[in-house]
Motif scaffolding. Sequence first.
Motif, PDB file in Angstrom:
ATOM      1  N   LEU A 166       0.834  -1.196   0.000  1.00  0.00           N
ATOM      2  CA  LEU A 166       0.000   0.000   0.000  1.00  0.00           C
ATOM      3  C   LEU A 166       0.873   1.252   0.000  1.00  0.00           C
ATOM      4  O   LEU A 166       1.787   1.390   0.811  1.00  0.00           O
ATOM      5  CB  LEU A 166      -0.923   0.007   1.215  1.00  0.00           C
ATOM      6  N   ASP A 167       0.575   2.135  -0.921  1.00  0.00           N
ATOM      7  CA  ASP A 167       1.276   3.409  -1.091  1.00  0.00           C
ATOM      8  C   ASP A 167       0.552   4.458  -0.250  1.00  0.00           C
ATOM      9  O   ASP A 167      -0.620   4.747  -0.478  1.00  0.00           O
ATOM     10  CB  ASP A 167       1.252   3.787  -2.578  1.00  0.00           C
ATOM     11  N   CYS A 168       1.277   5.051   0.707  1.00  0.00           N
ATOM     12  CA  CYS A 168       0.659   5.992   1.650  1.00  0.00           C
ATOM     13  C   CYS A 168       1.162   7.425   1.477  1.00  0.00           C
ATOM     14  O   CYS A 168       1.079   8.230   2.416  1.00  0.00           O
ATOM     15  CB  CYS A 168       0.930   5.538   3.085  1.00  0.00           C
ATOM     16  N   ARG A 169       1.668   7.762   0.302  1.00  0.00           N
ATOM     17  CA  ARG A 169       2.208   9.110   0.112  1.00  0.00           C
ATOM     18  C   ARG A 169       1.137  10.187   0.337  1.00  0.00           C
ATOM     19  O   ARG A 169      -0.029   9.997  -0.003  1.00  0.00           O
ATOM     20  CB  ARG A 169       2.820   9.224  -1.284  1.00  0.00           C
ATOM     21  N   HIS A 170       1.586  11.304   0.896  1.00  0.00           N
ATOM     22  CA  HIS A 170       0.653  12.359   1.301  1.00  0.00           C
ATOM     23  C   HIS A 170       1.416  13.668   1.419  1.00  0.00           C
ATOM     24  O   HIS A 170       2.639  13.684   1.583  1.00  0.00           O
ATOM     25  CB  HIS A 170       0.023  11.993   2.653  1.00  0.00           C
ATOM     26  N   ASP A 171       0.698  14.759   1.326  1.00  0.00           N
ATOM     27  CA  ASP A 171       1.256  16.083   1.566  1.00  0.00           C
ATOM     28  C   ASP A 171       0.206  16.884   2.323  1.00  0.00           C
ATOM     29  O   ASP A 171      -0.905  17.105   1.817  1.00  0.00           O
ATOM     30  CB  ASP A 171       1.608  16.770   0.239  1.00  0.00           C
ATOM     31  N   LEU A 172       0.556  17.302   3.530  1.00  0.00           N
ATOM     32  CA  LEU A 172      -0.389  18.008   4.387  1.00  0.00           C
ATOM     33  C   LEU A 172      -0.923  19.273   3.725  1.00  0.00           C
ATOM     34  O   LEU A 172      -2.086  19.647   3.904  1.00  0.00           O
ATOM     35  CB  LEU A 172       0.289  18.369   5.718  1.00  0.00           C
ATOM     36  N   MET A 173      -0.095  19.941   2.924  1.00  0.00           N
ATOM     37  CA  MET A 173      -0.491  21.195   2.299  1.00  0.00           C
ATOM     38  C   MET A 173      -1.120  21.009   0.916  1.00  0.00           C
ATOM     39  O   MET A 173      -1.586  21.959   0.308  1.00  0.00           O
ATOM     40  CB  MET A 173       0.719  22.133   2.189  1.00  0.00           C
TER      41      MET A 173
ATOM     42  N   ALA B  10       0.953  11.456  -7.244  1.00  0.00           N
ATOM     43  CA  ALA B  10       2.252  10.790  -7.201  1.00  0.00           C
ATOM     44  C   ALA B  10       2.110   9.311  -7.524  1.00  0.00           C
ATOM     45  O   ALA B  10       2.942   8.726  -8.240  1.00  0.00           O
ATOM     46  CB  ALA B  10       2.887  10.982  -5.827  1.00  0.00           C
ATOM     47  N   PHE B  11       1.051   8.687  -7.013  1.00  0.00           N
ATOM     48  CA  PHE B  11       0.805   7.271  -7.296  1.00  0.00           C
ATOM     49  C   PHE B  11       0.599   7.063  -8.792  1.00  0.00           C
ATOM     50  O   PHE B  11       1.157   6.133  -9.389  1.00  0.00           O
ATOM     51  CB  PHE B  11      -0.423   6.793  -6.516  1.00  0.00           C
ATOM     52  N   ALA B  12      -0.183   7.922  -9.416  1.00  0.00           N
ATOM     53  CA  ALA B  12      -0.458   7.793 -10.849  1.00  0.00           C
ATOM     54  C   ALA B  12       0.810   7.980 -11.674  1.00  0.00           C
ATOM     55  O   ALA B  12       0.980   7.364 -12.728  1.00  0.00           O
ATOM     56  CB  ALA B  12      -1.516   8.805 -11.278  1.00  0.00           C
ATOM     57  N   ALA B  13       1.739   8.811 -11.178  1.00  0.00           N
ATOM     58  CA  ALA B  13       2.973   9.087 -11.921  1.00  0.00           C
ATOM     59  C   ALA B  13       3.985   7.946 -11.816  1.00  0.00           C
ATOM     60  O   ALA B  13       4.892   7.842 -12.650  1.00  0.00           O
ATOM     61  CB  ALA B  13       3.599  10.381 -11.419  1.00  0.00           C
ATOM     62  N   GLY B  14       3.827   7.090 -10.828  1.00  0.00           N
ATOM     63  CA  GLY B  14       4.743   5.955 -10.675  1.00  0.00           C
ATOM     64  C   GLY B  14       4.698   5.390  -9.276  1.00  0.00           C
ATOM     65  O   GLY B  14       4.804   6.136  -8.294  1.00  0.00           O
TER      66      GLY B  14
ATOM     67  N   ASP C 130       6.003   5.082   1.728  1.00  0.00           N
ATOM     68  CA  ASP C 130       5.790   6.431   1.232  1.00  0.00           C
ATOM     69  C   ASP C 130       7.124   6.914   0.671  1.00  0.00           C
ATOM     70  O   ASP C 130       8.020   6.106   0.429  1.00  0.00           O
ATOM     71  CB  ASP C 130       5.242   7.356   2.339  1.00  0.00           C
ATOM     72  N   ALA C 131       7.258   8.203   0.475  1.00  0.00           N
ATOM     73  CA  ALA C 131       8.524   8.752  -0.013  1.00  0.00           C
ATOM     74  C   ALA C 131       9.091   9.742   0.989  1.00  0.00           C
ATOM     75  O   ALA C 131       9.878  10.610   0.648  1.00  0.00           O
ATOM     76  CB  ALA C 131       8.325   9.436  -1.368  1.00  0.00           C
ATOM     77  N   HIS C 132       8.692   9.597   2.264  1.00  0.00           N
ATOM     78  CA  HIS C 132       8.992  10.599   3.274  1.00  0.00           C
ATOM     79  C   HIS C 132       9.574   9.973   4.539  1.00  0.00           C
ATOM     80  O   HIS C 132       9.323  10.461   5.642  1.00  0.00           O
ATOM     81  CB  HIS C 132       7.725  11.379   3.620  1.00  0.00           C
ATOM     82  N   GLY C 133      10.329   8.906   4.387  1.00  0.00           N
ATOM     83  CA  GLY C 133      10.963   8.290   5.545  1.00  0.00           C
ATOM     84  C   GLY C 133      10.035   7.475   6.410  1.00  0.00           C
ATOM     85  O   GLY C 133      10.390   7.103   7.533  1.00  0.00           O
ATOM     86  N   GLY C 134       8.823   7.209   5.920  1.00  0.00           N
ATOM     87  CA  GLY C 134       7.869   6.405   6.692  1.00  0.00           C
ATOM     88  C   GLY C 134       6.906   7.219   7.526  1.00  0.00           C
ATOM     89  O   GLY C 134       6.110   6.657   8.287  1.00  0.00           O
TER      90      GLY C 134
ATOM     91  N   LEU D 249       8.277  -0.176   4.551  1.00  0.00           N
ATOM     92  CA  LEU D 249       9.450  -0.287   3.691  1.00  0.00           C
ATOM     93  C   LEU D 249      10.502   0.688   4.172  1.00  0.00           C
ATOM     94  O   LEU D 249      10.316   1.902   4.123  1.00  0.00           O
ATOM     95  CB  LEU D 249       9.069   0.002   2.237  1.00  0.00           C
ATOM     96  N   ASP D 250      11.623   0.158   4.655  1.00  0.00           N
ATOM     97  CA  ASP D 250      12.680   0.987   5.221  1.00  0.00           C
ATOM     98  C   ASP D 250      13.318   1.836   4.120  1.00  0.00           C
ATOM     99  O   ASP D 250      13.866   1.308   3.161  1.00  0.00           O
ATOM    100  CB  ASP D 250      13.734   0.088   5.875  1.00  0.00           C
ATOM    101  N   GLY D 251      13.226   3.151   4.270  1.00  0.00           N
ATOM    102  CA  GLY D 251      13.741   4.050   3.243  1.00  0.00           C
ATOM    103  C   GLY D 251      12.726   4.408   2.191  1.00  0.00           C
ATOM    104  O   GLY D 251      12.972   5.284   1.360  1.00  0.00           O
TER     105      GLY D 251
END
Length: 284
Positions: A23-30, A38-42, A98-102, A123-125
Amino acid sequence: MHSTLIDAATLASHVDDPKWLVLDCRHDLMNPAFGREAFAAGHLPGAQFASIDDDLSGPKTGTGDTFRGRHPLPDRAALVATLRRFGIDDDSQVVAYDAHGGMYAARLWWLLRSVGHEAVAVLDGGLPAWQAAGQSLTTEPAPVRPAGSIAERPALTRAVSVEDVVANLATGAFTVVDARANDRFRGENETIDPVGGHIPGAKNRFFKDNLQADGTFKPAAQLKEEFAPLFASPAAAVMQCGSGVTACHNLLALEVAGLPGAALYPGSWSEWCASAERPVATGA
């Protein structure tokens, strides 16, 4: 079973395993649209997108004293329904990234543990480590999985309420540890925290302090040494942040360090500062 962290090489060796679910949990508070874009881009092959706002939080309700924070915990039944929609079974190995250190993936890790599912790892890293290991991304749509059958079990986590934290101002029964950046803790970032500061008596452990320069977690022994001065024992510690998301990063780091048992304050600062009746401290 992987229950805290997993490295890119190990995950890559299971990317086609039907019992494994990513599961991809990428997010941006702002920028709430960032994660899906980001998920759609890769994204990692076979991954599905889990929205912090829509999937991993409950609806925001109330104002003032009744406001329960920017990312309140989802109802347990609703959470189980969401996890089943992703295709998670009782024997699934779940990996969050995610892409933010977890900082966001740790929220899914905690939520799965809150319904008794132990086989979940971060995922570490994150995505950078995946790419650094020579692994590819894809723009293929998320796979359609059959509905899962994960059952709700006794929680492997603890949580405290705002009432517990208010009472603790007098009793000092536990130590609150705030995972926000130092400027937010001091009350100097009005862009994110219009009401700045922290809970009186809280200590600051910025979640990024859990990480090495490459974005992977520090070794267990180092984490244990760094957390030790903050509280008497994990059982007497409560992790918080802005809205109960990055606090889970500190809880994951404690688990990696062999210091399990700390609790989460889900409402965190966004709940606390909504009431003018609750005291606020500023400065270091």
